[in-house]
Design a protein around this motif. Structure first.
Motif, short mmCIF file in Angstrom:
data_model
loop_
_atom_site.label_atom_id
_atom_site.label_comp_id
_atom_site.label_asym_id
_atom_site.label_seq_id
_atom_site.Cartn_x
_atom_site.Cartn_y
_atom_site.Cartn_z
N GLN A 292 0.85 -1.19 0.00
CA GLN A 292 0.00 0.00 0.00
C GLN A 292 0.89 1.24 0.00
N PRO A 293 0.76 2.08 -1.02
CA PRO A 293 1.60 3.28 -1.08
C PRO A 293 1.34 4.24 0.08
N VAL A 294 2.41 4.92 0.49
CA VAL A 294 2.34 6.02 1.45
C VAL A 294 2.65 7.29 0.68
N LEU A 295 1.81 8.31 0.84
CA LEU A 295 1.94 9.53 0.05
C LEU A 295 2.30 10.72 0.94
N ALA A 296 3.04 11.66 0.37
CA ALA A 296 3.24 12.96 1.01
C ALA A 296 1.95 13.76 0.82
N LEU A 297 1.37 14.22 1.92
CA LEU A 297 0.06 14.87 1.83
C LEU A 297 0.14 16.24 1.16
N ALA A 298 1.30 16.87 1.17
CA ALA A 298 1.41 18.20 0.58
C ALA A 298 1.19 18.18 -0.93
N ASP A 299 1.72 17.14 -1.61
CA ASP A 299 1.60 17.09 -3.07
C ASP A 299 1.04 15.77 -3.59
N ARG A 300 0.71 14.85 -2.65
CA ARG A 300 0.15 13.54 -3.00
C ARG A 300 1.08 12.72 -3.89
N LEU A 301 2.37 12.90 -3.72
CA LEU A 301 3.34 12.07 -4.43
C LEU A 301 3.77 10.92 -3.52
N PRO A 302 3.99 9.72 -4.09
CA PRO A 302 4.38 8.57 -3.27
C PRO A 302 5.77 8.73 -2.69
N VAL A 303 5.90 8.34 -1.40
CA VAL A 303 7.21 8.38 -0.74
C VAL A 303 7.62 6.99 -0.26
N GLY A 304 6.69 6.08 -0.20
CA GLY A 304 7.02 4.74 0.29
C GLY A 304 5.84 3.80 0.16
N THR A 305 6.01 2.60 0.68
CA THR A 305 4.93 1.60 0.69
C THR A 305 4.98 0.84 2.00
N GLU A 306 3.87 0.24 2.35
CA GLU A 306 3.83 -0.70 3.47
C GLU A 306 3.57 -2.09 2.91
N ALA A 307 4.44 -3.04 3.29
CA ALA A 307 4.28 -4.43 2.84
C ALA A 307 3.25 -5.11 3.73
N LEU A 308 2.23 -5.70 3.13
CA LEU A 308 1.14 -6.35 3.85
C LEU A 308 1.12 -7.83 3.49
N LEU A 309 1.17 -8.66 4.50
CA LEU A 309 1.27 -10.11 4.30
C LEU A 309 -0.08 -10.72 3.93
N ARG A 310 -0.04 -11.66 3.00
CA ARG A 310 -1.20 -12.47 2.63
C ARG A 310 -0.77 -13.92 2.52
N TRP A 311 -1.59 -14.80 3.02
CA TRP A 311 -1.36 -16.25 2.85
C TRP A 311 -2.38 -16.75 1.84
N ARG A 312 -1.91 -17.14 0.66
CA ARG A 312 -2.79 -17.63 -0.40
C ARG A 312 -2.89 -19.15 -0.26
N SER A 313 -3.72 -19.61 0.63
CA SER A 313 -3.83 -21.04 0.90
C SER A 313 -4.75 -21.71 -0.12
N PRO A 314 -4.29 -22.76 -0.81
CA PRO A 314 -5.17 -23.46 -1.75
C PRO A 314 -6.40 -24.05 -1.06
N ALA A 315 -6.26 -24.41 0.21
CA ALA A 315 -7.37 -25.04 0.93
C ALA A 315 -8.29 -24.03 1.61
#
Length: 388
Positions: free
Chosen positions: A154-177
């Protein structure tokens, strides 16, 4: 169904004769707590069962009495031992005997999961929860080796100009079952199975690899990774982080390690030491889910952090004529040299409120949704000036 925890420890620490004496004492306490018409039996190991001809209220009372009796200290040669007990209740007459035993055992498992030393009733919703939990416990071991874990960003934006400055890595487990499993459900199971270190190392490795890929194009975007207290306080966490950064040649200041604020107090001295160790590498640190309560403010000065992450609930007016709490947090951040990130922004009004308060950064659905690395990278291309 009664589970007595600690019997095996008696054998290990005091010898089998002492363990046998404690086992006999447990049986005596069970029988003493039951009525003359009740049946108490040992099923196997540390598991016992009691069959009582009584109603639900009296049955719960019986469970509470047995719990109190079983957790009283037991004498052993050279001292005493304290056992823990978990009791599950189910009503007979609602099915075959094996079904009743299964229901009582599910309730007992629930008591164990909730911390032991408690009595729990069986109900259908409980069974659904426990079956789900058992499915998770069965499928999670080996998920890393099978390549079932995934990250979205998920991008993190600078609120002054809404330009991206970073991201947050979010874990997902894609379980077949089981389908896609989110961290809120995955991590408690990983903790209980002793897999949180393995999962955390995978997340850190994948995040650093992705950072290296994005950095090759000249982008200076940070990546934040969430860690649990158990991960952070492990003795090898800081060296492992240094190894992952070196393996991919990632500048340390592009990695942000996030820890949720409610989890900090449990082992504050070790947490402070680990965060300081990370900062000595050049890694930035963040305190997530900051609550802005008195205790939070008091311990904030002790924590070596760079970013303070707060929820959107601090942005709105308080309703009592006072300034929004976000103003207080931003002022505090300025005094302590911390940048404030408002997460969970879901409306333009919240974004405007955060910017008005002086928050530098924001993230949330109103700014950008979590997505795969490929989609986020394509989204970055819309902001060429923020990529270099």
């Amino acid at each position: 169904m009664v589970d007595v925890d600690g019997l095996s420890g008696v054998n290990d620490e005091h010898g089998h004769p002492a363990g046998d004496r404690v086992l006999v004492e447990v049986a005596r306490r069970l029988r003493a707590g039951c009525g003359p018409g009740d049946l108490a039996v040992r099923l196997a190991g540390s598991e016992f069962a009691v069959l009582a001809a009584t109603g639900p209220v009296l049955a719960y009372g019986l469970g509470a009495r047995l719990l109190a009796a079983l957790t009283e200290p037991c004498p052993v040669p050279g001292g005493t031992v304290v056992l823990r007990a978990s009791i599950g209740l189910a009503e007979t007459g609602a099915g075959a005997p094996e079904d009743v035993l299964r229901q009582a055992d599910l309730a007992r498992r629930r008591a164990v999961q909730l911390g032991r030393d408690r009595v729990e009733w069986y109900d259908a919703y409980l069974e659904e929860q426990l079956v789900r939990r058992l499915d998770l416990e069965r499928e999670l071991p080996g998920a890393v080796a099978r390549g079932e874990l995934d990250l979205v960003y998920q991008p993190v934006l600078a609120l002054a100009d809404r330009l991206p400055v970073g991201t947050e890595a979010l874990l997902r487990w894609r379980s077949p079952a089981l389908g896609t499993v989110l961290p809120a459900e995955l991590l408690p199971v990983a903790e209980d199975l002793g897999l949180v270190g393995e999962v955390g190392r995978w997340v850190l490795d994948r995040a650093c690899r992705q950072l290296a890929d994005w950095s090759e194009g000249g982008r200076r975007l940070w990546m934040s990774v969430n860690v649990t207290p158990r991960e952070l306080t492990a003795p090898d966490f800081v060296p492992s982080t240094a190894t992952a950064l070196a393996a991919y040649g990632v500048p340390a200041d592009l990695l942000v390690v996030e820890l949720a604020e409610p989890a900090v107090a449990a082992d504050l001295p070790t947490v402070v030491a680990r965060l300081a160790g990370l900062r000595s590498l050049g890694v930035r640190t963040a305190l997530d889910d900051f609550r802005a309560e008195h205790a939070s403010l008091a311990q904030l000065r002790r924590l070596p952090i760079d970013l303070l992450k707060v929820g959107p609930h601090l942005v709105g007016a308080t309703g009592d004529g006072h300034r929004p709490l976000i103003d207080v947090v931003v002022n505090l951040g300025d005094r302590l040299g911390l940048d404030v990130v408002v997460e969970g922004l879901e409306s333009d009004a919240q974004v405007a409120g955060a910017r008005r308060a002086g928050c530098r950064y924001g993230q949330g659905f109103a700014l950008a949704r979590p997505a795969t690395a490929e989609r986020v990278e394509a989204w970055f291309e819309e902001f060429p000036s923020a990529s270099h």
